[in-house]
Design an enzyme around this catalytic site. Structure first.
Site, mmCIF file in Angstrom:
data_model
loop_
_atom_site.group_PDB
_atom_site.id
_atom_site.type_symbol
_atom_site.label_atom_id
_atom_site.label_comp_id
_atom_site.label_asym_id
_atom_site.label_seq_id
_atom_site.Cartn_x
_atom_site.Cartn_y
_atom_site.Cartn_z
ATOM 1 N N ASP A 12 -10.937 29.172 0.949
ATOM 2 C CA ASP A 12 -9.905 29.583 1.897
ATOM 3 C C ASP A 12 -9.285 28.326 2.479
ATOM 4 O O ASP A 12 -9.966 27.539 3.148
ATOM 5 C CB ASP A 12 -10.519 30.443 3.008
ATOM 6 C CG ASP A 12 -9.464 31.205 3.800
ATOM 7 O OD1 ASP A 12 -8.263 30.980 3.556
ATOM 8 O OD2 ASP A 12 -9.836 32.009 4.671
ATOM 9 N N ASP A 61 -3.469 31.359 -0.550
ATOM 10 C CA ASP A 61 -4.395 30.332 -0.066
ATOM 11 C C ASP A 61 -5.864 30.736 -0.145
ATOM 12 O O ASP A 61 -6.711 30.112 0.492
ATOM 13 C CB ASP A 61 -4.056 29.971 1.371
ATOM 14 C CG ASP A 61 -4.200 31.153 2.327
ATOM 15 O OD1 ASP A 61 -4.103 32.306 1.867
ATOM 16 O OD2 ASP A 61 -4.410 30.926 3.529
ATOM 17 N N GLU A 62 -6.188 31.758 -0.925
ATOM 18 C CA GLU A 62 -7.551 32.278 -0.904
ATOM 19 C C GLU A 62 -7.906 32.837 -2.283
ATOM 20 O O GLU A 62 -7.094 33.500 -2.921
ATOM 21 C CB GLU A 62 -7.637 33.377 0.150
ATOM 22 C CG GLU A 62 -9.002 33.945 0.397
ATOM 23 C CD GLU A 62 -8.986 35.032 1.456
ATOM 24 O OE1 GLU A 62 -10.080 35.548 1.753
ATOM 25 O OE2 GLU A 62 -7.902 35.369 1.981
#
Length: 485
Positions: A11, A105-106
Site C-alpha cells: 500500500d 496504489d494497492e
C-alpha cells in the site's frame, strides 16, 4: 492459511499527496490535500502533515480548509498517478505472475507462485527489496505487509504505515488480532461495527469468544460464519491476477445546483462520452447504460436501459443516457450526474444499419444552423444555458497543482488562478524550491504541460529481483521494519 508468510500486500503511503510532494520541492514536509476544490469537493488523499491536523480521505474539502487553512489544496493529476502506478505494478510483476491490483496504489502479490519467497526470511528480504526498488524508481514510499493470508497481509501493511514492513509469523495470528478493533476486519463497516458494539463486542477477541452461533444470530448466517473465521485469523482466499471489472462509470458533482434543463442534458452527454473513453481504454464494451442523478434534496435516482447488444459507440451511449434523463424530474435542481455502462464484454454487437443511421443524423445536425432557443411550436422557448464566468473558465484551464510551461521561465505548476490572473511556481522535482510569478490567464507564452517524472534518472532494475538491495530511508538509515512478536 499458508505455513509461510508468502502473501504480500503493498500500500503506497498517502499516494496522491506523496506524489505531489515529490513533484513539488516547495511542498515537501508541508500539509498537502488532493481532491475536489469546489464548495462540494471531497478530499481524495491528505499528506501525513495534513492528517495530523485532522484531515482525512472522503472529508468535505470545505471542512478540511477549516482544519488546515494553510495547507496546499491541489486538483488530482491522474496521468501522473497512473504513470507511477504502472512503474510500481511492473516491479510487482517481476516478483510473481499472480499480482492482484486493488487500486492504483494497492495490490496483493503471491510470492510463492513466483518463486520469490518460500519462508519468513526470504519473504522479508523480498519485501525489503521491493520497498527499496519502489523508492529508487518512483521516489515514493510504500508499506508492506507479509502473512499467510490476504486478510492478515492487508492488516499488516496498515499496521506498518508509514514506510514500514510488518511480517506476521504463522501461528501468531490470533494473538496479534485479539486486541484489535472489529473494524479492521473486511466487511465490518460503521453499521455492522455499531451493531456489534451494542452486543458488547468491540475487539476481535470478543468475536472469537462469542462463537459462530452467536455471530450468526446477530448478523446473519453468511456474514456471521465469515466473521467468525476472520476473528480466528482464517482466510483461504487466493491471490487472483485478473479482477474483472463489472462496470465503467464517471460522475461529476457540481459546485452550484444545475436548474437549466439544456445544461443538464449537455452534462449528461459529456459524461457519456467520457464513460465511453474509459470503456475503450479498457478494451471493453457494455450492454446496459445507467444514469445516476442526485437532486437538490440529496435524493438519488438511477435509471437504466439495456441495449440489443454490447456497444462502445459514444453516440449509442449518449443517446441512451439522454432518453433515461427524460424520465427524471430535475425541476428543483441537480447536484450530481453520473453515466455508467454495465454488462461488460470484450466485443461489440451493434446493429450496423442503426449505426449508419446515427452517423447520417449526426452529419445532418452538423450542417444545421445554430439557434439561440429550443422549443416546439407554441411552447415557450428554453434559453441557452448561461455561459460559465471568466473565473470558472480560468479554474478549469489552470487547475491548482497542474503542470504548465512558460517559454521564458520553463516548467512550473499552478498555485492558483483568479481575477484574470494565474500564479505559477517554477520548479522541477529535482530542483530547489522555485520562485513564484503571476501572469494573465491568456498569456500566449504560458501553456499547460505534461507532468515530469518524479525521478530524473531512475536506476536500471531490468535484472531485479535477482539481487535484492536493502531498504533504506531518504537519510540513509534503515527503514521502519517491524515483525510480530
Amino acid at each position: 492459511m499458508r505455513p509461510a508468510p508468502t502473501i504480500l500486500h503493498l500500500d503506497m503511503d498517502a499516494f496522491y499527496a506523496s506524489a505531489e510532494q515529490a513533484a513539488k520541492p516547495s511542498l515537501r514536509g508541508k500539509a498537502v490535500v488532493v481532491g475536489g476544490l469546489g464548495p462540494r469537493g471531497v478530499v481524495a488523499t491528505a499528506s501525513y502533515e495534513a492528517r495530523r491536523l485532522g484531515v482525512h480521505s472522503a472529508m468535505p474539502t470545505a471542512q478540511a480548509r477549516r482544519l488546515a487553512p494553510n495547507a496546499a489544496y491541489l486538483v488530482p493529476r491522474f496521468s501522473l498517478y497512473r504513470t507511477v502506478s504502472d512503474q510500481v505494478m511492473e516491479l510487482l510483476g517481476r516478483l510473481s505472475p499472480l499480482v492482484e491490483p486493488l487500486s492504483l496504489d494497492e495490490a496483493f502479490v503471491d510470492l510463492e507462485a513466483g518463486g520469490a519467497a518460500d519462508d519468513a526470511a526470504s519473504a522479508r528480504a523480498t519485501g525489503e527489496g521491493l520497498r527499496a526498488a519502489i523508492r529508487a524508481v518512483t521516489g515514493l514510499s510504500g508499506s508492506v505487509g507479509l502473512a499467510g493470508s490476504k486478510m492478515l497481509a492487508k492488516i499488516a501493511s496498515e499496521q506498518a504505515k508509514p514506510d514500514g514492513l510488518l511480517l506476521i509469523e504463522p501461528g501468531t495470528e490470533r494473538e496479534l488480532l485479539a486486541p484489535m478493533s472489529v473494524r479492521v476486519l473486511p466487511g465490518v463497516g460503521p453499521a455492522t461495527g455499531d451493531h456489534l458494539r451494542r452486543a458488547g463486542m468491540t475487539s476481535i477477541h470478543d468475536l472469537a469468544e462469542a462463537g459462530e452461533a452467536e455471530l450468526v444470530r446477530l448478523v446473519g448466517k453468511a456474514h456471521g460464519h465469515g466473521l467468525h473465521r476472520m476473528a480466528l485469523g482464517l482466510d483461504d482466499r487466493p491471490v487472483v491476477a485478473e479482477r474483472d471489472a463489472k462496470s465503467v462509470s464517471v460522475e461529476d458533482t457540481f459546485d452550484v445546483d444545475l436548474h437549466d434543463r439544456v445544461r443538464v442534458r449537455a452534462e449528461v452527454e459529456r459524461l457519456a462520452v467520457r464513460c465511453v473513453e474509459r470503456l475503450r481504454a479498457a478494451d471493453r464494451s457494455g450492454r446496459t447504460v445507467v444514469l445516476k442523478v442526485r437532486r437538490y434534496d440529496f435524493s438519488t435516482l438511477t435509471r437504466s436501459e439495456t441495449l440489443r447488444g454490447p456497444t462502445d459507440d459514444p453516440t449509442v451511449v449518449r443517446e441512451a443516457a439522454g432518453r433515461l434523463l427524460e424520465s427524471v424530474d430535475t425541476t428543483g435542481g441537480v447536484r450530481l450526474l453520473g453515466v455508467g455502462v454495465t454488462g461488460l464484454a470484450d466485443f461489440t454487437q451493434e446493429d450496423l444499419f442503426a449505426q449508419a443511421a446515427d452517423a447520417r443524423e449526426l452529419e445532418r445536425r452538423s450542417h444545421e444552423p445554430q439557434v439561440q432557443a429550443v422549443g416546439a411550436p407554441g411552447e415557450e422557448a428554453v434559453p441557452e444555458p448561461e455561459a460559465d464566468s471568466a473565473e470558472q473558465l480560468a479554474a478549469r484551464r489552470w487547475p491548482a497543482g497542474h503542470d504548465v510551461h512558460h517559454e521564458e521561465h520553463g516548467h512550473g505548476w499552478v498555485q492558483g488562478s483568479g481575477i484574470g490572473r494565474v500564479t505559477v511556481r517554477f520548479e522541477e522535482p529535482w530542483s530547489a524550491p522555485g520562485r513564484v510569478l503571476t501572469f494573465r490567464i491568456d498569456d500566449p507564452l504560458l501553456r499547460p504541460a505534461d507532468p515530469l517524472p518524479l525521478v530524473r534518472e531512475a536506476p536500471d532494475y531490468s535484472s531485479w529481483p535477482a539481487s535484492l538491495p536493502k531498504s533504506r530511508s531518504v537519510d540513509g538509515s534503515s527503514g521502519g521494519e517491524e515483525s510480530s512478536p
